[in-house]
Design a protein around this motif. Structure first.
Motif, PDB file in Angstrom:
ATOM      1  N   UNK A  88      -3.331   7.032 -13.587  1.00 36.57           N
ATOM      2  CA  UNK A  88      -2.613   7.699 -12.383  1.00 36.57           C
ATOM      3  C   UNK A  88      -1.426   7.301 -12.478  1.00 36.57           C
ATOM      4  N   UNK A  89      -0.369   8.159 -11.849  1.00 33.45           N
ATOM      5  CA  UNK A  89       1.098   8.105 -11.682  1.00 33.45           C
ATOM      6  C   UNK A  89       1.482   8.003 -10.517  1.00 33.45           C
ATOM      7  N   UNK A  90       2.195   6.988  -9.742  1.00 32.99           N
ATOM      8  CA  UNK A  90       2.756   7.277  -8.550  1.00 32.99           C
ATOM      9  C   UNK A  90       4.271   7.284  -8.560  1.00 32.99           C
ATOM     10  N   UNK A  91       4.732   8.201  -7.800  1.00 36.33           N
ATOM     11  CA  UNK A  91       6.195   8.190  -7.639  1.00 36.33           C
ATOM     12  C   UNK A  91       6.715   7.583  -6.414  1.00 36.33           C
ATOM     13  N   UNK A  92       7.582   6.286  -6.236  1.00 37.39           N
ATOM     14  CA  UNK A  92       7.658   5.687  -5.140  1.00 37.39           C
ATOM     15  C   UNK A  92       9.323   5.092  -5.229  1.00 37.39           C
ATOM     16  N   UNK A  93       9.787   5.151  -4.015  1.00 30.40           N
ATOM     17  CA  UNK A  93      11.012   4.496  -4.099  1.00 30.40           C
ATOM     18  C   UNK A  93      11.080   3.050  -4.142  1.00 30.40           C
ATOM     19  N   UNK A  94      12.293   2.405  -4.337  1.00 32.51           N
ATOM     20  CA  UNK A  94      12.410   1.003  -4.577  1.00 32.51           C
ATOM     21  C   UNK A  94      12.632   0.123  -3.289  1.00 32.51           C
ATOM     22  N   UNK A  95      13.024   1.118  -2.148  1.00 35.64           N
ATOM     23  CA  UNK A  95      13.782   0.477  -1.181  1.00 35.64           C
ATOM     24  C   UNK A  95      12.454   0.069   0.123  1.00 35.64           C
ATOM     25  N   UNK A  96      11.267   0.310  -0.304  1.00 35.26           N
ATOM     26  CA  UNK A  96      10.003  -0.018   0.448  1.00 35.26           C
ATOM     27  C   UNK A  96      10.067   0.810   1.705  1.00 35.26           C
ATOM     28  N   UNK A  97      10.822   1.953   1.787  1.00 37.78           N
ATOM     29  CA  UNK A  97      10.634   2.962   2.804  1.00 37.78           C
ATOM     30  C   UNK A  97       9.245   3.657   2.832  1.00 37.78           C
ATOM     31  N   UNK A  98       8.792   3.680   1.396  1.00 37.03           N
ATOM     32  CA  UNK A  98       7.450   4.245   1.278  1.00 37.03           C
ATOM     33  C   UNK A  98       6.321   2.848   0.972  1.00 37.03           C
ATOM     34  N   UNK A  99       5.377   2.683   1.796  1.00 37.42           N
ATOM     35  CA  UNK A  99       4.611   1.338   1.581  1.00 37.42           C
ATOM     36  C   UNK A  99       3.536   1.451   0.525  1.00 37.42           C
ATOM     37  N   UNK A 100       3.425   0.442  -0.344  1.00 38.55           N
ATOM     38  CA  UNK A 100       2.479   0.386  -1.164  1.00 38.55           C
ATOM     39  C   UNK A 100       1.157   0.408  -0.957  1.00 38.55           C
ATOM     40  N   UNK A 101       0.740   0.090   0.310  1.00 36.87           N
ATOM     41  CA  UNK A 101      -0.317   0.249   1.214  1.00 36.87           C
ATOM     42  C   UNK A 101      -0.917   1.462   1.206  1.00 36.87           C
ATOM     43  N   UNK A 102       0.039   2.715   1.321  1.00 36.58           N
ATOM     44  CA  UNK A 102      -0.229   4.043   1.459  1.00 36.58           C
ATOM     45  C   UNK A 102      -0.743   4.279  -0.089  1.00 36.58           C
ATOM     46  N   UNK A 103      -0.034   3.735  -1.190  1.00 39.66           N
ATOM     47  CA  UNK A 103      -0.442   4.186  -2.459  1.00 39.66           C
ATOM     48  C   UNK A 103      -1.767   3.765  -2.614  1.00 39.66           C
ATOM     49  N   UNK A 104      -2.060   2.464  -2.312  1.00 39.45           N
ATOM     50  CA  UNK A 104      -3.815   2.134  -2.377  1.00 39.45           C
ATOM     51  C   UNK A 104      -4.674   3.173  -1.938  1.00 39.45           C
ATOM     52  N   UNK A 105      -4.090   3.755  -0.698  1.00 35.88           N
ATOM     53  CA  UNK A 105      -5.061   4.755  -0.049  1.00 35.88           C
ATOM     54  C   UNK A 105      -4.973   6.145  -1.147  1.00 35.88           C
ATOM     55  N   UNK A 106      -4.153   6.595  -1.450  1.00 41.47           N
ATOM     56  CA  UNK A 106      -4.009   7.575  -2.272  1.00 41.47           C
ATOM     57  C   UNK A 106      -4.828   7.562  -3.595  1.00 41.47           C
ATOM     58  N   UNK A 107      -4.871   6.280  -4.339  1.00 42.50           N
ATOM     59  CA  UNK A 107      -5.655   6.007  -5.502  1.00 42.50           C
ATOM     60  C   UNK A 107      -7.164   5.992  -4.937  1.00 42.50           C
ATOM     61  N   UNK A 108      -7.669   5.285  -3.696  1.00 42.78           N
ATOM     62  CA  UNK A 108      -8.971   5.570  -3.336  1.00 42.78           C
ATOM     63  C   UNK A 108      -9.388   7.088  -3.057  1.00 42.78           C
ATOM     64  N   UNK A 109      -8.433   7.971  -2.469  1.00 44.57           N
ATOM     65  CA  UNK A 109      -8.904   9.249  -2.204  1.00 44.57           C
ATOM     66  C   UNK A 109      -8.933   9.822  -3.607  1.00 44.57           C
ATOM     67  N   UNK A 110      -8.149   9.687  -4.701  1.00 44.14           N
ATOM     68  CA  UNK A 110      -8.322  10.180  -6.099  1.00 44.14           C
ATOM     69  C   UNK A 110      -9.676   9.708  -6.671  1.00 44.14           C
ATOM     70  N   UNK A 111     -10.180   8.465  -6.629  1.00 39.22           N
ATOM     71  CA  UNK A 111     -11.406   7.898  -6.879  1.00 39.22           C
ATOM     72  C   UNK A 111     -12.517   8.653  -6.090  1.00 39.22           C
ATOM     73  N   UNK A 112     -12.577   8.922  -5.005  1.00 40.07           N
ATOM     74  CA  UNK A 112     -13.664   9.264  -4.212  1.00 40.07           C
ATOM     75  C   UNK A 112     -13.721  10.895  -4.412  1.00 40.07           C
ATOM     76  N   UNK A 113     -12.682  11.513  -4.565  1.00 39.10           N
ATOM     77  CA  UNK A 113     -12.856  12.981  -4.765  1.00 39.10           C
ATOM     78  C   UNK A 113     -12.175  13.503  -6.357  1.00 39.10           C
ATOM     79  N   UNK A 114     -13.182  13.701  -7.314  1.00 41.64           N
ATOM     80  CA  UNK A 114     -12.669  13.876  -8.866  1.00 41.64           C
ATOM     81  C   UNK A 114     -12.145  15.230  -8.620  1.00 41.64           C
ATOM     82  N   UNK A 115     -12.353  16.120  -7.876  1.00 41.76           N
ATOM     83  CA  UNK A 115     -11.599  17.366  -8.004  1.00 41.76           C
ATOM     84  C   UNK A 115     -10.204  17.495  -7.740  1.00 41.76           C
ATOM     85  N   UNK A 116      -9.781  16.183  -6.996  1.00 39.69           N
ATOM     86  CA  UNK A 116      -8.429  16.134  -6.528  1.00 39.69           C
ATOM     87  C   UNK A 116      -7.498  15.742  -7.680  1.00 39.69           C
ATOM     88  N   UNK A 117      -6.589  16.425  -7.696  1.00 39.52           N
ATOM     89  CA  UNK A 117      -5.545  16.152  -8.877  1.00 39.52           C
ATOM     90  C   UNK A 117      -4.304  15.074  -8.431  1.00 39.52           C
TER      91      UNK A 117
END
Ligand code: UDP
Ligand code: MG
Length: 314
Positions: A88-117
């Motif tokens: 899995x590849x995540x595009x994220x800014x270096x300035x922490x305007x985008x929280x890594x916690x949200x990334x963890x949620x994105x990964x969870x969604x991709x694990x839960x739903x195989x049809x999701x890309x």
């Protein structure tokens, strides 16, 4: 490797270490393997020095790509995706305007739903001026009306996707890149989740209004050839006006015994007609130019999401 965080960095010396620590706290707790691919986009400050220090001190999950000069965020994201090893590849800014916690949620969604890309975040609340919001929403209206590619308002580059999407993005080798368009153009099943933009951890935004405006124009030009059709429309309108003028003037001369068809009238008619025909010709050349332009971008003809071979194929 489960996850690669692709982090474009331009003059982020105060943020990179903080970013890494915050990401580490989140993903160590998640318990899967991950890496940070930092792309130093020709920073003028000590970003590279900070990255090298982190690389020496950290757990061996830091990859650095350092550019020879500033190539822009789009190029940095491309390079990061190219060097990422994760599933899995995540595009994220270096300035922490985008929280890594949200990334963890994105990964969870991709694990839960195989049809999701792809799971993409869109800004729920904006901390910006009314004028900027107005320009941004006008931009989305305009680009959606002139382009076949769909642009979701507020959707940022902040997203996590599977390797298949990454390969599709890399297969689009165009030089003037506009990620919002590219990520939409490649297709795949995308889920949009709302997120709240945080304040910048340190430093300031690299986007001025002028830079944003230029980026918006680049986006329209990259995903639409509608501007090249403007001369055609104007040419047709002018030619029609010239004949309307001729008709009205002629009728007037016929009906009124004192009026006559002066040289001036002929001149106006010819001026409008020739002007119109010239614009129309430019428009026709524009049509061919548009086709050549599309072809020169060398985009793939299609992107298959999956290919299912026959069961007894050996
Ligand atoms: N960035 C980059 N190259 C540039 C400009 C920005 O790599 O030429 C990076 C920057 O370091 C940050 C991200 O792109 O990690 C987003 O930039 P910024 O925070 O300035 O944009 P904003 O959040 O204000 O839209
Ligand atoms: Mg930012």
């Amino acid at each position: 490797m489960k996850l690669s965080l692709v982090v474009p960095c331009y003059n982020e010396e105060q943020n990179v270490a903080l970013f890494y620590q915050t990401a580490k706290a989140v993903f160590d707790a998640e318990g899967y393997s991950y890496e940070c691919v930092f792309v130093n986009d020709g920073s003028a400050d000590n970003t590279l020095g900070e990255l090298k220090r982190l690389h020496a001190e950290a757990d061996g999950n830091i990859r650095i790509v350092s550019f020879s000069r500033n190539f822009g965020k789009e190029a940095a994201m491309y390079a990061g995706i190219e060097h990422a090893k994760g599933e899995l590849i995540c595009l994220i800014d270096a300035d922490l305007q985008q929280r890594p916690e949200v990334v963890a949620y994105m990964v969870k969604r991709l694990d839960e739903v195989p049809e999701l890309d792809c799971v993409a975040a869109y800004q729920q609340q904006r901390h910006e001026s009314g004028t900027l919001t107005f320009f941004k929403s006008s931009f989305y209206k305009l680009i959606n009306s002139v382009s076949d590619t769909r642009f979701v308002q507020g959707a940022s580059d902040f997203r996590t996707f599977r390797r298949s999407v990454a390969e599709a993005v890399l297969s689009m080798g165009e030089y003037h890149r506009f990620s919002k368009g590219i990520l939409s153009w490649v297709g795949f099943n995308t889920e949009y989740i709302p997120y709240e933009v945080q304040e910048r951890a340190a430093g300031e935004s690299k986007w001025s209004f002028k830079k944003l405006f230029k980026y918006a124009i680049d986006g329209i030009i990259a995903f639409s050839t509608a501007p090249l059709a403007i001369p055609t429309a104007m040419g047709i309108i002018m030619a029609v006006i010239s004949f309307l003028y001729l008709g009205i003037k002629g009728l007037y001369c016929l009906l009124s015994p004192t009026a006559f068809f002066s040289q001036g009238s002929v001149l106006i008619f010819l001026l409008l007609l020739v002007g119109g025909l010239q614009l129309l010709s430019i428009g026709i050349i524009g049509k061919y130019l548009a086709k050549t332009y599309e072809q020169s971008k060398n985009r793939p003809i299609y992107i298959a999401r999956e290919i299912i071979e026959p069961k007894n194929d050996d």
